[in-house]
Every structure is written in structure tokens, then in C-alpha cells.
Design a protein around this motif. Structure first.
Motif, PDB file in Angstrom:
ATOM      1  N   GLU A 160       0.840  -1.182   0.000  1.00  0.00           N
ATOM      2  CA  GLU A 160       0.000   0.000   0.000  1.00  0.00           C
ATOM      3  C   GLU A 160       0.882   1.241   0.000  1.00  0.00           C
ATOM      4  O   GLU A 160       1.919   1.273   0.641  1.00  0.00           O
ATOM      5  N   THR A 161       0.494   2.294  -0.723  1.00  0.00           N
ATOM      6  CA  THR A 161       1.259   3.520  -0.822  1.00  0.00           C
ATOM      7  C   THR A 161       0.410   4.679  -0.349  1.00  0.00           C
ATOM      8  O   THR A 161      -0.734   4.810  -0.758  1.00  0.00           O
ATOM      9  N   HIS A 162       1.006   5.546   0.499  1.00  0.00           N
ATOM     10  CA  HIS A 162       0.300   6.733   0.953  1.00  0.00           C
ATOM     11  C   HIS A 162       1.138   7.958   0.641  1.00  0.00           C
ATOM     12  O   HIS A 162       2.285   8.057   1.072  1.00  0.00           O
ATOM     13  N   PHE A 163       0.575   8.909  -0.088  1.00  0.00           N
ATOM     14  CA  PHE A 163       1.237  10.174  -0.313  1.00  0.00           C
ATOM     15  C   PHE A 163       0.934  11.085   0.868  1.00  0.00           C
ATOM     16  O   PHE A 163      -0.112  10.980   1.504  1.00  0.00           O
ATOM     17  N   ILE A 192      -6.302  15.828   5.788  1.00  0.00           N
ATOM     18  CA  ILE A 192      -7.715  15.840   5.438  1.00  0.00           C
ATOM     19  C   ILE A 192      -8.180  17.281   5.595  1.00  0.00           C
ATOM     20  O   ILE A 192      -8.592  17.702   6.671  1.00  0.00           O
ATOM     21  N   THR A 193      -8.091  18.043   4.523  1.00  0.00           N
ATOM     22  CA  THR A 193      -8.299  19.483   4.600  1.00  0.00           C
ATOM     23  C   THR A 193      -9.773  19.867   4.513  1.00  0.00           C
ATOM     24  O   THR A 193     -10.605  19.133   3.989  1.00  0.00           O
ATOM     25  N   PHE A 194     -10.031  21.056   5.015  1.00  0.00           N
ATOM     26  CA  PHE A 194     -11.379  21.616   4.940  1.00  0.00           C
ATOM     27  C   PHE A 194     -11.815  21.753   3.477  1.00  0.00           C
ATOM     28  O   PHE A 194     -12.975  21.519   3.133  1.00  0.00           O
ATOM     29  N   PRO A 248      -7.712  12.172  -0.646  1.00  0.00           N
ATOM     30  CA  PRO A 248      -6.468  11.489  -0.273  1.00  0.00           C
ATOM     31  C   PRO A 248      -6.654   9.972  -0.334  1.00  0.00           C
ATOM     32  O   PRO A 248      -7.757   9.463  -0.084  1.00  0.00           O
ATOM     33  N   THR A 249      -5.588   9.258  -0.657  1.00  0.00           N
ATOM     34  CA  THR A 249      -5.682   7.817  -0.910  1.00  0.00           C
ATOM     35  C   THR A 249      -6.322   7.054   0.242  1.00  0.00           C
ATOM     36  O   THR A 249      -7.180   6.200   0.031  1.00  0.00           O
ATOM     37  N   ARG A 250      -5.952   7.381   1.481  1.00  0.00           N
ATOM     38  CA  ARG A 250      -6.367   6.547   2.605  1.00  0.00           C
ATOM     39  C   ARG A 250      -7.857   6.677   2.932  1.00  0.00           C
ATOM     40  O   ARG A 250      -8.426   5.807   3.590  1.00  0.00           O
ATOM     41  N   PRO A 290      -2.983   3.894  -4.419  1.00  0.00           N
ATOM     42  CA  PRO A 290      -3.109   5.166  -5.138  1.00  0.00           C
ATOM     43  C   PRO A 290      -3.800   4.979  -6.477  1.00  0.00           C
ATOM     44  O   PRO A 290      -3.578   3.978  -7.172  1.00  0.00           O
ATOM     45  N   ILE A 291      -4.600   5.960  -6.851  1.00  0.00           N
ATOM     46  CA  ILE A 291      -5.460   5.817  -8.014  1.00  0.00           C
ATOM     47  C   ILE A 291      -4.682   5.627  -9.310  1.00  0.00           C
ATOM     48  O   ILE A 291      -5.151   4.993 -10.246  1.00  0.00           O
TER      49      ILE A 291
END
Length: 501
Positions: free
Chosen positions: A13-16, A20-22, A164-166, A480-481
Motif C-alpha cells: 500500500e502507498t500513501h502520499f 484531510i483538509t477543509f 487522499p488515498t487513505r 493510489p489511483i
């Protein structure tokens, strides 16, 4: 306003790095109002077509059958092709519109496509609310269908690309959550509007769909387009700026490079639909098409379109049938929240498989009760058995709402590569609308001729869906997409052979 950053990678699994922005939350909420509009229309059509004042004005033959007891089969009271066309014409228009929406989404971007959808929704709502002839209502439904085609094309892709990916699964399901909220609101509106005397209540029900239409239109004016779409259209600096804005961090180079690489491949594709047929695009294409077919063959839209009609058929009085539809609508919303919580934790496959078992059992029980207790011209459905049917319908709706409902849109929107994403989403929406149209146009006639056997028909397809999921649908959570080809299809026991080119 923003969550913590994350940069870890483990277990494939990859996370950039992202927060988690408004901006992401607001963008997703505003975009997902397209689902609110779609859901409100699904719910409102079933309630309106069971209102005596509406039937008396536009479908007098059906009205007569519903008022005279013992003359018409319980299963055939609402069997009328024009009545079904009122509901299904929207979906016929949507499947045509989505093919035009694909090049618009790619050329003008996701944001502008959502704006066009909002305008279609507003115009269609006005025509339906003021129409005095059936042909005007159907024209209005066709224009609404164009809005559905454009919205269902753009919104799921927008949500998948901006999230975001997660938490991509949870945010994408905002679209389906809004569909279920729209259905619930429509059922509540129908319930209270049905008590208005004067025969014009159905106009109020339809006119209120202008509220989510305006929300989508305003939302499309204020949100930013996705970085993927901006880069794809040559606006790379703007795409980078938007990526930093929605991620809440400056360190976005790794994700931006992925988008740039995908964009370069996409620019080499002159005919996106022909490109879909290339060998490496067949796995997501087959999965997307099959998921849309299966989603409709569960029978969910037959129940959601015609819930009041269905409960009337079972002997519930008008108020009771609308009340039961409200209950199923509430279950639909709450169960979709289950999916929002679990989809990025438990994964897509577990939710799909569990739901197949639950849907199969509940539909079999419904078929058995109807077969034993509801005959053509009489019914012996006691209060206890009636409650059992409502409970089983709710059980069925719940399992669909946390699985095939949201995931039928999520998985196709996140698995196509960028060069095939708009075209792939068009095919996804086209197939979904085609089978939605078929079920909407045929359900009342199928119920007339197949009677309780219609639930056996749907449950048989649920069994097939379970086998398909077990062997052919891969897990896509936390991938990731732009890495799906390498990390999903390239590692699947069956689909990896399609990645040779």
C-alpha cells in the motif's frame, strides 16, 4: 480543520503525504449533491406514481384499478407501460447523455460538467412541476435524465481524484450517501404531501427537487477542478497549486509526478473509447460493466422506485405504504454510513461478499411469504407477516446500501487509468442507466406476470454476483489511483495476464 499528514507505505500500500483538509471536505460535500438530486428523483417518482390525485389526472385507468377491489390481480394493479415510462424515461435519457458527457468531462473538466448537470436539473424540475400533460412531464424527465448522465459521469471521478488515498473510499461514498439521503427526503416529502387536499400535492413534491439542483449548480461554481483534470488539460502549474491546496502540505512532488506521468499517457490517446478496448484496460472495463449490471439485477431500484406501489400491492393502505417506504429510506441512509466507516478499513471485497449472502436470504424469505400469503385476487397477509416483509425489505436494503450501492460507483471510478477514466466512467454510467431503464420499465409488468417469482429471479442473480466477487473482483483499498495497473491488476491471479502490453 485538517488531520495529520501521512507518508507511510506497507504491505504493497502507498500513501502520499496529505492532510484531510477543509477544502477537500467541502468540495466533496458540494460535489456529492449530484447524488442528492439523483436520489430525490428516485424516491419521489415512486411516491408520486402511487398518489391518487396524480394517477387520476394522468393515468385514469390505473386509478380505476386501484380503487376497485377484487377486479384486478393484486400483482397487476399498476401494470401500465406509460406509467412505467414516466419513471424510466429519465434513465433512457441518462444513458444517451453520458456518452456526450465523457468528452465534455475530458475537455472542459469535472467542475464544468457538474455545472452543466445542475442546469439540466433546474430546467427539468421546472417542466415537471408546471406540466399539465403527460408529454410535458416526460420531456421534463428526459431533461432531468441528461442531468443525471452528466452528474453521474463527473461526480464519482471528481471525488476519487480529489480525495487522499487513505480515505478515498469514504469520501467517494459521499455520492452514494447523498443518493440515500435524497431517497429518504423524497419519501418523507411524499408522506406529508399525500395528506394535502386539492390534488396538487404531487407538484410540490416534484418542485422541491429544485433545491438539490440549485445546490449542485452553486457548488460547481465554487469548487476547484481536480489536479488530474487540470494537468490533463495542460494547466500544470494550476494543477500543482490546487494539489497543494487540497492536500494541505507543500510536499506533493511524488503524487504530482504520478499525475504527470498518467497525463502524458492520456495525451497520447486520440480515441478514449477505442482505447478502452485495449488489452490492459479490459480488467477494469469488465469489472465496471458487470458491477453495473449486477447492481440493477439485485432488484434494488425496483424496490426503491416502487416501494409505495409494492407495499400497496401487499395490502398496506396508502399512508401505511408511504410510511413503510420512509422506514426503508432511513435504513438506506444509516446503512450507507456503515460503508463510509468500513470501506477503507475492512475493504471492498468483504462488504460485497457479506451483502450477497444477506440479500439472497432476505429475498428468498420475501418470495416465500408472498407465495404463501398473497394470491392474485385475495391476500391473507396478517400484521405479523406484513411486518416480516417490511423487515426483510429493510434487511435487503441495508446490505445493498453498505456494499453494491456505493461500491458499484467507487470501484469503477478508482480503477481506470487516467487516459481511460472519463470514457470508462461513461461506459459505467451508460450500462447502469441502461439496466436501470430496463428494470424501471419492466418491473410492474414483471410483478404482474411473475408475481412472487420476481424475488426468486433477483435472488438468483445475487448468487451469481457472489461467485463473481469471490473470484474476479480484487481489493483496491489504500492503493493510489494512478497505481492500479501495477498494484492491483498486475498482481491478480486472473487479470495479470492482461497486463502484458
Amino acid at each position: 480543520m485538517a488531520g495529520g499528514g501521512f507518508t507511510s507505505a506497507s504491505g504493497g500500500e502507498t500513501h502520499f503525504e496529505a492532510k484531510i483538509t477543509f477544502t477537500v471536505i467541502i468540495s466533496c460535500i458540494m460535489a456529492a449533491t449530484g447524488g442528492l438530486m439523483f436520489g430525490y428523483d428516485v424516491g419521489i417518482s415512486g411516491g408520486v406514481t402511487s398518489m391518487p390525485s396524480f394517477l387520476q389526472k394522468f393515468f385514469p385507468e390505473v386509478y380505476k384499478r386501484t380503487q376497485e377491489h377484487g377486479i384486478e390481480s393484486n400483482y397487476c394493479k399498476y401494470d401500465n407501460q406509460y406509467l412505467q415510462l414516466f419513471t424510466s424515461s429519465l434513465y433512457l435519457a441518462a444513458l444517451v447523455a453520458t456518452m456526450f458527457a465523457s468528452p465534455v468531462t475530458r475537455t472542459l473538466g469535472r467542475k464544468q460538467t457538474m455545472l452543466i448537470a445542475g442546469v439540466f436539473f433546474i430546467v427539468g424540475t421546472v417542466l415537471n412541476a408546471v406540466g399539465n400533460k403527460l408529454i410535458i412531464l416526460i420531456v421534463g424527465r428526459v431533461i432531468l435524465g441528461c442531468g443525471v448522465g452528466f452528474a453521474n459521469q463527473a461526480v464519482p471521478v471528481f471525488l476519487s481524484e480529489i480525495a487522499p488515498t487513505r480515505i478515498r473510499g469514504a469520501l467517494n461514498i459521499m455520492f452514494q450517501l447523498n443518493i440515500t439521503i435524497g431517497i429518504l427526503i423524497a419519501n418523507l416529502v411524499n408522506y406529508f404531501i399525500s395528506k394535502i387536499e386539492g390534488g396538487y400535492g404531487w407538484r410540490i413534491s416534484i418542485a422541491l427537487s429544485g433545491v438539490p439542483a440549485l445546490m449542485l449548480t452553486i457548488g460547481a461554481l465554487v469548487v476547484d477542478d481536480t489536479p488530474n483534470s487540470l494537468v490533463e488539460r495542460g494547466r500544470e502549474e494550476e494543477g500543482l497549486a490546487v494539489l497543494k491546496k487540497i492536500r494541505g502540505v507543500d510536499n506533493v512532488e511524488a503524487e504530482y509526478e504520478d499525475i504527470l506521468k498518467a497525463s502524458k499517457v492520456a495525451k497520447q490517446v486520440n480515441n478514449p473509447f477505442r482505447n478502452l478496448l485495449k488489452r490492459h484496460n479490459r480488467p477494469p472495463l469488465i469489472i465496471a460493466v458487470c458491477m453495473q449490471v449486477f447492481q440493477q439485477l439485485t432488484g434494488i431500484n425496483a424496490i426503491m422506485f416502487y416501494a409505495p406501489v409494492l407495499f400497496n400491492t401487499l395490502g398496506f393502505k396508502s399512508d401505511a405504504s408511504l410510511y413503510s417506504a420512509v422506514i426503508t429510506g432511513a435504513v438506506n441512509v444509516l446503512s450507507t454510513l456503515v460503508s463510509v466507516y468500513f470501506v477503507d478499513k475492512a475493504g471492498r471485497r468483504m462488504l460485497l461478499l457479506e451483502a450477497c449472502v444477506q440479500m439472497f436470504v432476505s429475498q428468498m424469505i420475501i418470495a416465500i411469504v408472498l407465495g404463501l400469503k398473497v394470491q392474485d385476487y385475495s391476500q391473507d397477509l396478517s400484521k405479523g407477516f406484513a411486518m416480516l416483509v417490511v423487515i426483510m425489505v429493510c434487511t435487503f436494503v441495508a446490505s445493498f446500501a453498505w456494499s453494491w450501492g456505493p461500491l458499484g460507483w467507487l470501484i469503477p471510478s478508482e480503477t481506470f487509468p487516467l487516459e481511460a477514466r472519463s470514457a470508462g466512467q461513461s461506459v459505467t454510467v451508460f450500462v447502469n442507466m441502461l439496466f436501470t431503464f430496463i428494470i424501471a420499465q419492466a418491473f410492474l409488468s414483471m410483478m404482474c406476470y411473475m408475481k412472487y417469482g420476481i424475488f426468486l429471479f433477483f435472488s438468483a442473480w445475487v448468487f451469481v454476483m457472489g461467485l463473481f466477487t469471490m473470484f474476479l473482483i480484487p481489493e483496491t483499498k489504500n492503493i493510489p489511483i494512478e497505481d492500479m495497473n501495477e498494484k492491483v491488476w498486475g498482481q491478480h491471479w486472473f487479470w495479470k495476464s492482461y497486463m502484458d502490453d
